[in-house]
Write an enzyme that holds these catalytic residues in place. Sequence first.
Site, PDB file in Angstrom:
ATOM      1  N   ASP A  95      -1.357  -9.625  -6.954  1.00 43.29           N
ATOM      2  CA  ASP A  95      -0.844  -9.709  -5.578  1.00 43.29           C
ATOM      3  C   ASP A  95      -1.951 -10.237  -4.675  1.00 43.29           C
ATOM      4  O   ASP A  95      -2.579  -9.501  -3.907  1.00 43.29           O
ATOM      5  CB  ASP A  95      -0.344  -8.349  -5.103  1.00 43.29           C
ATOM      6  N   ASN A 208       4.380   0.057  -4.087  1.00 42.45           N
ATOM      7  CA  ASN A 208       3.797   0.826  -2.983  1.00 42.45           C
ATOM      8  C   ASN A 208       3.869   0.090  -1.642  1.00 42.45           C
ATOM      9  O   ASN A 208       3.248   0.517  -0.681  1.00 42.45           O
ATOM     10  CB  ASN A 208       2.348   1.222  -3.307  1.00 42.45           C
ATOM     11  N   ASN A 313      -6.848  -7.336  -1.091  1.00 45.13           N
ATOM     12  CA  ASN A 313      -6.923  -7.974  -2.419  1.00 45.13           C
ATOM     13  C   ASN A 313      -7.325  -9.431  -2.225  1.00 45.13           C
ATOM     14  O   ASN A 313      -6.465 -10.285  -2.007  1.00 45.13           O
ATOM     15  CB  ASN A 313      -5.550  -7.985  -3.116  1.00 45.13           C
ATOM     16  N   GLY A 360      -2.172   6.315   4.115  1.00 46.98           N
ATOM     17  CA  GLY A 360      -2.041   7.425   3.176  1.00 46.98           C
ATOM     18  C   GLY A 360      -0.627   7.397   2.619  1.00 46.98           C
ATOM     19  O   GLY A 360       0.140   6.477   2.899  1.00 46.98           O
ATOM     20  N   SER A 366      -2.473   8.556   7.751  1.00 45.89           N
ATOM     21  CA  SER A 366      -3.017   7.206   7.639  1.00 45.89           C
ATOM     22  C   SER A 366      -4.088   7.072   8.718  1.00 45.89           C
ATOM     23  O   SER A 366      -4.172   7.908   9.626  1.00 45.89           O
ATOM     24  CB  SER A 366      -1.928   6.150   7.835  1.00 45.89           C
ATOM     25  N   HIS A 384      -8.945   1.359   0.489  1.00 47.72           N
ATOM     26  CA  HIS A 384      -7.738   0.676   0.996  1.00 47.72           C
ATOM     27  C   HIS A 384      -6.554   1.622   1.072  1.00 47.72           C
ATOM     28  O   HIS A 384      -5.441   1.204   1.395  1.00 47.72           O
ATOM     29  CB  HIS A 384      -7.398  -0.524   0.128  1.00 47.72           C
TER      30      HIS A 384
END
Length: 487
Positions: A95, A208, A313, A360, A366, A384
Amino acid sequence: MRADTAWKTLAADSTRGWFDLRTEDLGDVPVRIFMTRRLLEDLEDGVYRQIVNATRFPGVRMVCITPDAHFGYGVPVGSVIITDGSIAMGPVGYDIGCGMVSACSDVPASAATPDACLRFNREVIARIGMGAGEAGRTARLSGIDRDEFQRIIRGGAEYYVARYGERVDRQRAERDVLPVDDGWDVPWHGEGRPERGVTQLGSLGGGNHFIELQRNQEGRIFLQVHTGSRGFGHGMATNYFQMARDERPAEITHLDLGYFTPDSVHHRSYLNAVAAGANYAIVNRLAIFEEIAAAFRTVFKADLELVYEISHNLVQREWHPELGEVWVHRKGATRALPAGHPQLAGTVWEQTGHPVLIPGSNRDWSYILRPLPGAVESGFSVNHGAGRRMARAQAMRALSQDAVDREYRAAGILVNTDGRVPLDESAAVYKSSREVVQAVTHAGLAEVEHELWPIASVKAMDARRPRRTRGVRDLSTSQRHGRSRSR
DNA sequence: ATGTGC
């Protein structure tokens, strides 16, 4: 290779909030693990082998492991791999350009009544395709032709904002545009089929990836989005892996191990693919954000303002005071440039450092962090997310759908429109985000700017899972015998 | 992560 169970005792506590790992398996590559002793003890033993993998690419200068690290493809998810020329594929991942958006509003969280949350999630789901294989539905980007697609993946946020953007400030995207050579083209032909990306622009994806309404510590409504380059990045990664394998068939057998040295004919070409994939992912996030902002206006009669957009990423050329100009691979790790970093010169973040967006689980905190000068110690990187601690298949076996749904309902968190929580993405499968972020702040890498608690979550239910009718006993085989891959 | 596997 050192025994997988013995390596943790060899990690020396630097007393500065990380462990320096020195074993003969690592050669002379420095490895730093940014964890508390407890997070380190909880780490799966198999991660050691992946840390060793991370040091074995040609030209590796340094490896950092973030506190959310867990078993990944070849190298841990949560690793920073710094090289002086070679580009590795596993440490970018399938990704390409996957990342986050955060937005804020002035709307008090009291406005997020159960009815408003339901209307919001309904609006979002109507506007944003979600799940594997889903196409985008945003009016502006659906039906674009191949030429316009080329302009988007080459022009990135800069082109998107000029051509489509209604209310996006480009300074709030980590990268305006990653440069793509005129002479390079997408590897259209190959089994990866990156053309899937043309129709998928503006879609969320699965796993996710999520959209989440949150309240901050002052009781204002915030928003986070997590998504990436969909079938486009995946397809290019697949096709370039084939090229890497054809180039070194004896050595490169898995995508995890794929790499291109500077003298490879594919080296610059792959960097172009990473840039195009990242541009796609950035535009995808901005387009989704604008679509969500429209949904927000419909329900809350107010604006959502972009806070920041950032990838976790990616491989990028960066300057480091001790290492010089290097290639920094972040695989599930977030760039964290503090105030005064030369790459922020001339941006609005010059005096403050740029925001760092940390999700989170959808029943946990988060964060928005602010990088500190100490981030130099981690190659200007932090975690991350919270990090997975339970494999998907195990989650499906161990957790009860009804019990998890009840927990979320009791917490006042609406998931999708029916309150059914994807079990393999529920809170129990993730580490405590607070514990992970404390490891970052304790090491002096960043400080907390916003703490965000979930209000409403949108996340795809795994399509392979049979839908269970309420009140009917579920005897499906997939519930009893899941696969054991963690990601 | 993913036209989502044995």
